[in-house]
Design a protein around this motif. Structure first.
Motif, mmCIF file in Angstrom:
data_model
loop_
_atom_site.group_PDB
_atom_site.id
_atom_site.type_symbol
_atom_site.label_atom_id
_atom_site.label_comp_id
_atom_site.label_asym_id
_atom_site.label_seq_id
_atom_site.Cartn_x
_atom_site.Cartn_y
_atom_site.Cartn_z
ATOM 1 N N ASP A 91 9.366 17.956 8.522
ATOM 2 C CA ASP A 91 10.113 19.199 8.373
ATOM 3 C C ASP A 91 10.002 19.672 6.922
ATOM 4 O O ASP A 91 9.348 19.035 6.088
ATOM 5 N N GLU A 92 10.638 20.774 6.629
ATOM 6 C CA GLU A 92 10.540 21.358 5.289
ATOM 7 C C GLU A 92 11.061 20.398 4.216
ATOM 8 O O GLU A 92 10.483 20.280 3.142
ATOM 9 N N ARG A 93 12.123 19.695 4.508
ATOM 10 C CA ARG A 93 12.690 18.731 3.541
ATOM 11 C C ARG A 93 11.692 17.606 3.268
ATOM 12 O O ARG A 93 11.516 17.185 2.128
ATOM 13 N N ASP A 94 11.035 17.109 4.326
ATOM 14 C CA ASP A 94 10.013 16.076 4.165
ATOM 15 C C ASP A 94 8.876 16.583 3.277
ATOM 16 O O ASP A 94 8.419 15.879 2.375
ATOM 17 N N ARG A 95 8.421 17.786 3.540
ATOM 18 C CA ARG A 95 7.303 18.354 2.766
ATOM 19 C C ARG A 95 7.668 18.540 1.302
ATOM 20 O O ARG A 95 6.863 18.251 0.417
ATOM 21 N N ARG A 96 8.870 19.014 1.042
ATOM 22 C CA ARG A 96 9.307 19.185 -0.356
ATOM 23 C C ARG A 96 9.432 17.837 -1.052
ATOM 24 O O ARG A 96 9.045 17.701 -2.210
ATOM 25 N N ALA A 97 9.963 16.849 -0.360
ATOM 26 C CA ALA A 97 10.170 15.532 -0.962
ATOM 27 C C ALA A 97 8.850 14.856 -1.309
ATOM 28 O O ALA A 97 8.775 14.086 -2.270
ATOM 29 N N ALA A 98 7.820 15.138 -0.543
ATOM 30 C CA ALA A 98 6.530 14.471 -0.737
ATOM 31 C C ALA A 98 5.436 15.478 -1.075
ATOM 32 O O ALA A 98 4.301 15.355 -0.616
ATOM 33 N N ALA A 99 5.769 16.448 -1.905
ATOM 34 C CA ALA A 99 4.811 17.511 -2.224
ATOM 35 C C ALA A 99 3.518 16.950 -2.822
ATOM 36 O O ALA A 99 2.424 17.354 -2.430
ATOM 37 N N LEU A 100 3.604 16.020 -3.751
ATOM 38 C CA LEU A 100 2.400 15.425 -4.338
ATOM 39 C C LEU A 100 1.704 14.515 -3.338
ATOM 40 O O LEU A 100 0.475 14.493 -3.259
ATOM 41 N N LEU A 101 2.491 13.765 -2.588
ATOM 42 C CA LEU A 101 1.968 12.789 -1.630
ATOM 43 C C LEU A 101 1.225 13.457 -0.472
ATOM 44 O O LEU A 101 0.403 12.828 0.179
ATOM 45 N N ARG A 102 1.489 14.723 -0.224
ATOM 46 C CA ARG A 102 0.849 15.436 0.885
ATOM 47 C C ARG A 102 -0.124 16.516 0.426
ATOM 48 O O ARG A 102 -0.684 17.227 1.240
ATOM 49 N N HIS A 103 -0.340 16.632 -0.863
ATOM 50 C CA HIS A 103 -1.203 17.687 -1.392
ATOM 51 C C HIS A 103 -2.668 17.287 -1.236
ATOM 52 O O HIS A 103 -3.146 16.371 -1.894
ATOM 53 N N THR A 148 0.834 -1.199 0.000
ATOM 54 C CA THR A 148 0.000 0.000 0.000
ATOM 55 C C THR A 148 0.874 1.256 0.000
ATOM 56 O O THR A 148 0.571 2.223 -0.715
ATOM 57 N N ALA A 149 1.960 1.248 0.750
ATOM 58 C CA ALA A 149 2.889 2.385 0.731
ATOM 59 C C ALA A 149 3.518 2.526 -0.659
ATOM 60 O O ALA A 149 3.649 3.640 -1.180
ATOM 61 N N GLN A 150 3.888 1.414 -1.265
ATOM 62 C CA GLN A 150 4.466 1.453 -2.606
ATOM 63 C C GLN A 150 3.454 2.028 -3.601
ATOM 64 O O GLN A 150 3.805 2.843 -4.454
ATOM 65 N N TRP A 151 2.207 1.624 -3.478
ATOM 66 C CA TRP A 151 1.184 2.148 -4.382
ATOM 67 C C TRP A 151 1.070 3.669 -4.242
ATOM 68 O O TRP A 151 1.011 4.389 -5.245
ATOM 69 N N LEU A 152 1.030 4.156 -3.007
ATOM 70 C CA LEU A 152 0.925 5.598 -2.782
ATOM 71 C C LEU A 152 2.095 6.360 -3.388
ATOM 72 O O LEU A 152 1.905 7.399 -4.031
ATOM 73 N N VAL A 153 3.301 5.848 -3.199
ATOM 74 C CA VAL A 153 4.483 6.540 -3.725
ATOM 75 C C VAL A 153 4.491 6.505 -5.255
ATOM 76 O O VAL A 153 4.903 7.471 -5.894
ATOM 77 N N ARG A 154 4.016 5.425 -5.847
ATOM 78 C CA ARG A 154 3.945 5.373 -7.311
ATOM 79 C C ARG A 154 2.835 6.272 -7.853
ATOM 80 O O ARG A 154 2.977 6.859 -8.914
ATOM 81 N N ALA A 155 1.729 6.368 -7.130
ATOM 82 C CA ALA A 155 0.623 7.209 -7.580
ATOM 83 C C ALA A 155 0.928 8.698 -7.391
ATOM 84 O O ALA A 155 0.456 9.529 -8.159
ATOM 85 N N TYR A 156 1.721 9.020 -6.363
ATOM 86 C CA TYR A 156 2.078 10.405 -6.040
ATOM 87 C C TYR A 156 3.598 10.479 -5.891
ATOM 88 O O TYR A 156 4.113 10.607 -4.779
ATOM 89 N N PRO A 157 4.336 10.392 -7.001
ATOM 90 C CA PRO A 157 5.796 10.246 -6.924
ATOM 91 C C PRO A 157 6.513 11.490 -6.421
ATOM 92 O O PRO A 157 6.042 12.618 -6.620
ATOM 93 N N PRO A 158 7.655 11.276 -5.768
ATOM 94 C CA PRO A 158 8.485 12.397 -5.331
ATOM 95 C C PRO A 158 9.112 13.065 -6.551
ATOM 96 O O PRO A 158 9.267 12.445 -7.600
ATOM 97 N N GLY A 159 9.495 14.320 -6.378
ATOM 98 C CA GLY A 159 10.014 15.063 -7.513
ATOM 99 C C GLY A 159 11.517 15.002 -7.690
ATOM 100 O O GLY A 159 12.019 15.231 -8.777
ATOM 101 N N GLY A 160 12.256 14.701 -6.647
ATOM 102 C CA GLY A 160 13.711 14.781 -6.719
ATOM 103 C C GLY A 160 14.381 13.438 -6.907
ATOM 104 O O GLY A 160 13.817 12.515 -7.483
#
Length: 178
Positions: free
Chosen positions: A138-150, A14-26
């Protein structure tokens, strides 16, 4: 056997699905941070949905249902890019857990309430458990997961079972039995 042990395949898929559906940008660091956040959200959601060892054992036997509906809602590709066994891991995705995790990722106040509901549960008994990246990114976490947390991007998934999560949280702490 700890209750979370039999939930491990469900949590990982389920975590893998979320990361693939809302991928990190960097790059690799962003991917690792996004995966950590998704895994923490899915773990909290799974522990709320399957609060006892019996619940975890039953879903391990019956299976969680797969990612079919989630793939349809997001337009995610149902098969991997030619990887061996791409469809197999998707059978372990739990739609309700993914929806609840999306709610938690998009709403810090609900994430905190969900973590509080787990305090003293069978899942948290015996070992210290920390969900800082979920509850207080933190800010780094939020930037890394911008789509995942939107919240707007998560809404189609979060809305599938948000009411059930709110009902679960209103019911109070997860039972200690397990």
């Amino acid at each position: 056997m700890p209750a979370d042990f039999s939930l491990s395949p469900l949590i990982a898929a389920t975590a893998q699905w979320l990361v693939r559906a809302y991928p990190p940008g960097g790059g690799a660091l962003d991917t690792a941070l996004a995966e950590a956040q998704a895994r923490q959200a899915v773990t909290v959601a799974a522990w709320l949905r399957y609060p006892t060892a019996m619940d975890a054992a039953l879903v391990a036997v019956a299976g969680p249902g797969g990612s079919g509906r989630l793939d349809g809602v997001t337009g995610a590709e149902a098969t991997g890019s030619g990887e061996e066994g791409a469809a197999a891991w998707r059978t372990w995705v739990d739609e309700v857990v993914a929806s609840w995790a999306a709610v938690l990722l998009g709403g810090p106040e609900l994430a905190a309430a969900a973590i509080d509901a787990l305090t003293g549960s069978a899942h948290t008994a015996g070992a210290p458990v920390e969900f800082r990246r979920l509850a207080d990114p933190d800010e780094r976490d939020r930037r890394a997961a911008a789509l995942l947390r939107h919240p707007d991007l998560l809404a189609p998934i979060a809305d599938l079972h948000r009411d059930r999560l709110l009902d679960r949280l209103a019911a109070g702490p997860v039972p200690l039995t397990g």
